[in-house]
Design a protein around this motif. Structure first.
Motif, PDB file in Angstrom:
ATOM      1  N   LYS A  49     -68.162 -35.415 -10.253  1.00  8.92           N
ATOM      2  CA  LYS A  49     -67.523 -34.119 -10.026  1.00  8.92           C
ATOM      3  C   LYS A  49     -67.971 -33.659  -8.643  1.00  8.92           C
ATOM      4  N   HIS A  84     -58.954 -44.860 -19.455  1.00 10.48           N
ATOM      5  CA  HIS A  84     -59.228 -43.420 -19.375  1.00 10.48           C
ATOM      6  C   HIS A  84     -59.098 -42.940 -17.928  1.00 10.48           C
ATOM      7  N   ASP A  85     -59.561 -43.754 -17.002  1.00 12.00           N
ATOM      8  CA  ASP A  85     -59.483 -43.391 -15.598  1.00 12.00           C
ATOM      9  C   ASP A  85     -58.021 -43.266 -15.151  1.00 12.00           C
ATOM     10  N   GLN A  88     -56.654 -40.079 -16.655  1.00 15.80           N
ATOM     11  CA  GLN A  88     -57.203 -38.903 -15.954  1.00 15.80           C
ATOM     12  C   GLN A  88     -56.440 -38.668 -14.658  1.00 15.80           C
ATOM     13  N   TYR A  91     -52.750 -37.464 -15.387  1.00 13.91           N
ATOM     14  CA  TYR A  91     -52.509 -36.174 -16.039  1.00 13.91           C
ATOM     15  C   TYR A  91     -53.388 -35.028 -15.544  1.00 13.91           C
ATOM     16  N   LYS A  92     -54.226 -35.256 -14.545  1.00 16.23           N
ATOM     17  CA  LYS A  92     -55.108 -34.173 -14.085  1.00 16.23           C
ATOM     18  C   LYS A  92     -54.315 -32.983 -13.543  1.00 16.23           C
ATOM     19  N   GLN A  97     -58.418 -32.792 -18.579  1.00 17.32           N
ATOM     20  CA  GLN A  97     -59.704 -33.181 -18.015  1.00 17.32           C
ATOM     21  C   GLN A  97     -60.507 -33.996 -19.017  1.00 17.32           C
ATOM     22  N   PHE A  98     -60.833 -35.224 -18.644  1.00 18.84           N
ATOM     23  CA  PHE A  98     -61.719 -36.086 -19.437  1.00 18.84           C
ATOM     24  C   PHE A  98     -63.167 -35.759 -19.083  1.00 18.84           C
ATOM     25  N   TYR A 118     -65.381 -44.137 -11.375  1.00 18.61           N
ATOM     26  CA  TYR A 118     -64.355 -43.508 -12.206  1.00 18.61           C
ATOM     27  C   TYR A 118     -64.082 -42.089 -11.719  1.00 18.61           C
ATOM     28  N   SER A 119     -62.861 -41.634 -11.941  1.00 21.09           N
ATOM     29  CA  SER A 119     -62.475 -40.288 -11.501  1.00 21.09           C
ATOM     30  C   SER A 119     -62.793 -39.223 -12.555  1.00 21.09           C
ATOM     31  N   PHE A 120     -62.910 -39.610 -13.817  1.00 21.62           N
ATOM     32  CA  PHE A 120     -63.221 -38.605 -14.840  1.00 21.62           C
ATOM     33  C   PHE A 120     -64.700 -38.245 -14.750  1.00 21.62           C
ATOM     34  N   TRP A 121     -65.031 -37.073 -15.290  1.00 22.91           N
ATOM     35  CA  TRP A 121     -66.400 -36.599 -15.220  1.00 22.91           C
ATOM     36  C   TRP A 121     -67.261 -37.285 -16.272  1.00 22.91           C
TER      37      TRP A 121
END
Length: 178
Positions: A49, A84-85, A88, A91-92, A97-98, A118-121
Motif C-alpha cells: 500500500k 487475486h492480483d 484486484q 476491479y479496483k 479492495q483485496f 502483488y498489487s493487493f494489500w
C-alpha cells in the motif's frame, strides 16, 4: 482373538467419526455468518500500500472488501494470489479492495514478499485478534464485505463471477462449491 481386535477397531473408528462430526458442528455453529456486520480489522502492518496507512473496514466504507485469510505455508493460498492480483487490478476502479491477512511472523512474511510483487494489500495480524474475530481455523478463508459493511460471502475461493455478483447486488452471494 482376531474377532476382539476387529470389534475393538470398529469401536475406535465409530468413536473417531462421531468425534469429527461433533467438532465440525461446533465449528460451524460458532462461525461468523452471512448477513452479519463484519467485525472490524486492526492490522499490525500493511504491505503493498503506497501510503502505508493501515486500513480499517470503517475507513473503506462504501467499498467492496475482500478479506483473504492466508499463510505462507498454505499452498492453495499462494497458488490463488496471481488470480487475486488480476482481479484486484481489474476491479479496483469499481471500489473493490483485496486485503490478504496473515498471522505469519514478520520474518516469514518479509521473505515471502521479497520474491513477489502483488498489487493487493497484504496485512499482518500478529496477535491473531482478527483471525479470532472471524473464527479462522483453516486457510484459505475468504469473506466479501459489501458497501454496507455486511458479510455477503464466505468461502475458500473467489472468482470473477463472485466479484461481479458482489458489485451488482448488495445481497448475499450464493455459489456452489464454496
Amino acid at each position: 482373538m482376531k474377532t476382539i481386535k476387529v470389534i475393538s477397531l470398529g469401536f475406535v473408528l465409530v468413536f473417531f467419526i462421531i468425534s469429527c462430526n461433533k467438532k465440525e458442528s461446533i465449528k460451524e455453529s460458532t462461525g461468523i455468518n452471512i448477513e452479519q456486520t463484519a467485525p472490524e480489522i486492526m492490522l499490525e502492518a500493511i504491505f503493498n500500500k503506497e501510503d502505508k496507512k493501515i486500513p480499517t473496514l470503517s475507513s473503506l466504507k462504501n467499498e467492496i472488501i475482500i478479506l483473504d485469510f492466508w499463510a505462507t505455508w498454505c499452498a492453495p493460498c499462494i497458488a490463488s494470489f496471481p488470480e487475486h492480483d488480476k482481479l484486484q487490478l481489474k476491479y479496483k476502479d469499481n471500489g473493490v479492495q483485496f486485503i490478504a491477512i496473515t498471522d505469519d511472523s514478520k520474518e516469514k512474511l518479509n521473505n515471502f514478499l521479497g520474491n513477489t510483487n502483488y498489487s493487493f494489500w497484504i496485512g499482518r495480524d500478529d496477535d491473531k485478534s482478527i483471525f479470532n474475530r472471524y473464527n479462522i481455523s483453516d486457510r484459505p478463508r475468504i469473506f466479501i464485505i459489501n458497501r454496507d459493511g455486511k458479510i455477503v460471502y464466505k468461502g475458500a475461493k473467489i472468482t470473477e463471477e463472485i466479484i461481479i455478483e458482489a458489485l451488482n447486488n448488495n445481497i448475499n452471494i450464493e455459489v456452489e462449491n464454496k
